[in-house]
Design an enzyme around this catalytic site. Structure first.
Site, PDB file in Angstrom:
ATOM      1  N   ASN A 186       9.861   3.047   1.291  1.00 27.41           N
ATOM      2  CA  ASN A 186       9.205   4.317   1.858  1.00 27.41           C
ATOM      3  C   ASN A 186      10.169   5.046   2.707  1.00 27.41           C
ATOM      4  OD1 ASN A 186       8.033   5.226   4.301  1.00 27.41           O
ATOM      5  ND2 ASN A 186       6.224   4.049   4.309  1.00 27.41           N
ATOM      6  N   HIS A 192      10.598   7.876   7.272  1.00 27.35           N
ATOM      7  CA  HIS A 192      11.568   8.155   8.366  1.00 27.35           C
ATOM      8  C   HIS A 192      12.767   9.141   8.261  1.00 27.35           C
ATOM      9  CE1 HIS A 192       8.908   5.999  10.670  1.00 27.35           C
ATOM     10  NE2 HIS A 192       8.861   5.152  10.143  1.00 27.35           N
ATOM     11  N   HIS A 232       4.131   8.302   3.389  1.00 19.81           N
ATOM     12  CA  HIS A 232       2.500   8.655   3.913  1.00 19.81           C
ATOM     13  C   HIS A 232       2.617   9.883   4.489  1.00 19.81           C
ATOM     14  CE1 HIS A 232       0.125   6.507   7.372  1.00 19.81           C
ATOM     15  NE2 HIS A 232      -0.540   7.537   6.885  1.00 19.81           N
ATOM     16  N   ARG A 240       0.510  11.739   6.865  1.00 23.46           N
ATOM     17  CA  ARG A 240      -0.199  11.540   7.981  1.00 23.46           C
ATOM     18  C   ARG A 240      -1.110  12.736   8.518  1.00 23.46           C
ATOM     19  NH1 ARG A 240       1.074   6.461  10.902  1.00 23.46           N
ATOM     20  NH2 ARG A 240      -0.453   7.309  12.395  1.00 23.46           N
ATOM     21  N   ARG A 282       3.458  14.155  11.171  1.00 27.43           N
ATOM     22  CA  ARG A 282       4.478  13.986  11.786  1.00 27.43           C
ATOM     23  C   ARG A 282       5.732  13.686  11.007  1.00 27.43           C
ATOM     24  NH1 ARG A 282       3.230   8.124  14.339  1.00 27.43           N
ATOM     25  NH2 ARG A 282       1.211   9.007  14.861  1.00 27.43           N
ATOM     26  N   GLU A 338       0.604   6.866   0.470  1.00 29.47           N
ATOM     27  CA  GLU A 338       0.022   6.219   1.625  1.00 29.47           C
ATOM     28  C   GLU A 338      -0.713   7.285   2.289  1.00 29.47           C
ATOM     29  OE1 GLU A 338       2.872   3.631   3.697  1.00 29.47           O
ATOM     30  OE2 GLU A 338       1.326   3.859   5.372  1.00 29.47           O
ATOM     31  N   THR A 340       3.182   3.378  14.363  1.00 28.36           N
ATOM     32  CA  THR A 340       3.227   3.124  12.915  1.00 28.36           C
ATOM     33  C   THR A 340       1.652   2.506  12.777  1.00 28.36           C
ATOM     34  OG1 THR A 340       4.328   2.030  11.044  1.00 28.36           O
ATOM     35  CG2 THR A 340       4.476   1.072  13.257  1.00 28.36           C
ATOM     36  N   THR A 341       1.405   2.266  11.355  1.00 29.28           N
ATOM     37  CA  THR A 341       0.027   1.755  11.027  1.00 29.28           C
ATOM     38  C   THR A 341      -0.010   0.317  11.709  1.00 29.28           C
ATOM     39  OG1 THR A 341       0.651   2.521   8.707  1.00 29.28           O
ATOM     40  CG2 THR A 341      -1.544   1.480   9.013  1.00 29.28           C
ATOM     41  N   GLU A 367      -2.278  -4.669  -0.632  1.00 28.32           N
ATOM     42  CA  GLU A 367      -0.976  -4.732   0.003  1.00 28.32           C
ATOM     43  C   GLU A 367      -1.397  -5.515   1.323  1.00 28.32           C
ATOM     44  OE1 GLU A 367       1.723  -1.257   0.276  1.00 28.32           O
ATOM     45  OE2 GLU A 367       2.450  -2.094   2.311  1.00 28.32           O
ATOM     46  N   HIS A 380       5.120  -4.029   5.771  1.00 27.71           N
ATOM     47  CA  HIS A 380       5.129  -3.787   7.288  1.00 27.71           C
ATOM     48  C   HIS A 380       6.283  -4.720   7.791  1.00 27.71           C
ATOM     49  CE1 HIS A 380       4.188  -1.712  10.647  1.00 27.71           C
ATOM     50  NE2 HIS A 380       3.262  -0.923  10.097  1.00 27.71           N
ATOM     51  N   GLY A 381       7.310  -4.262   8.121  1.00 26.03           N
ATOM     52  CA  GLY A 381       8.098  -4.943   9.136  1.00 26.03           C
ATOM     53  C   GLY A 381       9.307  -5.777   8.401  1.00 26.03           C
ATOM     54  N   GLY A 385      10.267   0.219   4.575  1.00 21.34           N
ATOM     55  CA  GLY A 385      10.956   1.633   4.930  1.00 21.34           C
ATOM     56  C   GLY A 385      12.043   1.498   6.023  1.00 21.34           C
TER      57      GLY A 385
HETATM   58  N1  PXP Z   1       3.194  -0.577   4.134  1.00 20.24           N
HETATM   59  C1  PXP Z   1       2.292   0.166   4.911  1.00 20.24           C
HETATM   60  C2  PXP Z   1       0.873   0.337   4.448  1.00 20.24           C
HETATM   61  C3  PXP Z   1       2.899   0.787   5.930  1.00 20.24           C
HETATM   62  O1  PXP Z   1       1.693   1.527   6.519  1.00 20.24           O
HETATM   63  C4  PXP Z   1       4.206   1.164   6.429  1.00 20.24           C
HETATM   64  C5  PXP Z   1       4.797   1.603   7.404  1.00 20.24           C
HETATM   65  O2  PXP Z   1       4.530   3.117   7.117  1.00 20.24           O
HETATM   66  C6  PXP Z   1       4.967   0.119   5.468  1.00 20.24           C
HETATM   67  C7  PXP Z   1       4.465  -0.519   4.307  1.00 20.24           C
HETATM   68  C8  PXP Z   1       6.610   0.053   5.509  1.00 20.24           C
HETATM   69  O3  PXP Z   1       6.532  -0.267   6.884  1.00 20.24           O
HETATM   70  P1  PXP Z   1       8.295  -0.471   7.469  1.00 20.24           P
HETATM   71  O4  PXP Z   1       8.527   0.862   7.671  1.00 20.24           O
HETATM   72  O5  PXP Z   1       8.040  -1.262   8.842  1.00 20.24           O
HETATM   73  O6  PXP Z   1       9.210  -1.277   6.546  1.00 20.24           O
END
Ligand code: PXP
Length: 251
Positions: A19, A22, A55, A57, A61, A82, A112-113, A163, A205-206, A227
């Site tokens: 991702n 950023h 993503h 948004r 942003r 996304e 973030t989501t 996911e 995520h994370g 990401g």
């Molecule tokens: N998957 C989804 C659906 C997300 O919203 C995000 C954050 O944008 C990620 C994966 C990636 O998460 P991270 O940036 O924490 O790795």
């Protein structure tokens, strides 16, 4: 039997979706034309990324519509857009036709989501968007909490993948909370349910360099979307190396 002894070798590697939101966050911070997310995405692919996620948004942003157009034009790996289910964003996806979309909930004020889609209460709206996207030949993944019922509804809505939200796992892992094992069991069970229903099981995520090995022990996920940790690591070692290091963790 000969065939049987080959089975472990046939176990597929977990795909790495990178991702790049950023990278665009840094660019937007100064309103400059650099760093260019497309160039970084190409570096990520050289480092071993199997797919690129961005993503768009509603508040724009970080990623802009023009980034997606350029990514679509130049990438030689699947682009995963996304996105929320807002009609204005759905219209952009219909025009862009990325290989994949991942539908997520979106709140203006969140960093973030924050959670998975509310597939139970929003099934009609989400189902309509899945139908629209699939009619354009776009594959659809639904970002859901690791929950049996949510996975079942994703199947009923005709998604191609789920996911699973790993944010809570990542949080518990970071603070060394014993509850992490219960959360991993939820993730494993939800992923297995997806597999049984013929849905691809992704996770995101994370996920970072410390927790990823534990996560992939519980299930052979199709793809992890990562990401923030990769972008952060890239400040020290460069993007290519940051992706390579994550890829190496995937076995
Ligand atoms: N998957 C989804 C659906 C997300 O919203 C995000 C954050 O944008 C990620 C994966 C990636 O998460 P991270 O940036 O924490 O790795």
């Amino acid at each position: 039997m000969r065939g049987r002894s080959l089975l472990p070798l046939l176990r597929l590697r977990v795909r790495l979706g990178v991702n790049i939101d950023h990278v665009a966050t840094v660019r937007q911070a100064r309103g400059e034309k650099f760093p260019d997310p497309v160039q970084v995405a190409q570096t990520a692919v050289q480092g071993g990324a199997d797919g690129i996620t961005a993503h768009l948004r509603e508040d724009r942003r970080h990623i802009q519509e023009s980034d997606l157009e350029e990514l679509k034009k130049h990438l030689r790996v699947p682009l995963n857009m996304e996105m929320s289910i807002d009609p204005s964003i759905v219209a952009i996806a219909q025009k862009l036709v990325p290989a994949w979309t991942c539908l997520v909930p979106e709140k203006r004020k969140e960093l973030t989501t924050e959670g998975g889609l509310d597939v139970q209460h929003e099934s009609d709206k989400i189902g309509r968007v899945v139908k629209i996207l699939k009619s354009r030949g776009i594959k659809v993944s639904l970002f859901v909490d690791p929950d049996f019922q949510a996975v079942k509804i994703a199947k009923e809505l005709n998604a191609d993948a789920v996911e699973l939200h790993t944010g809570e796992f990542a949080r518990l892992f970071r603070v060394k909370d014993k509850g992490v094992e219960t959360e991993l069991e939820r993730i494993r069970s939800a992923a297995e349910t997806a597999g049984r229903l013929n849905l691809l099981a992704n996770a995101g995520h994370g996920i970072d360099y410390d927790n990823v090995s534990r996560l992939i022990q519980v299930y052979p996920f199709h793809e992890l979307n990562i990401g923030f940790s990769i972008v952060a690591r890239s400040l020290f070692v460069g993007f290519n190396q940051a992706v390579k290091e994550m890829k190496a963790k995937l076995g």
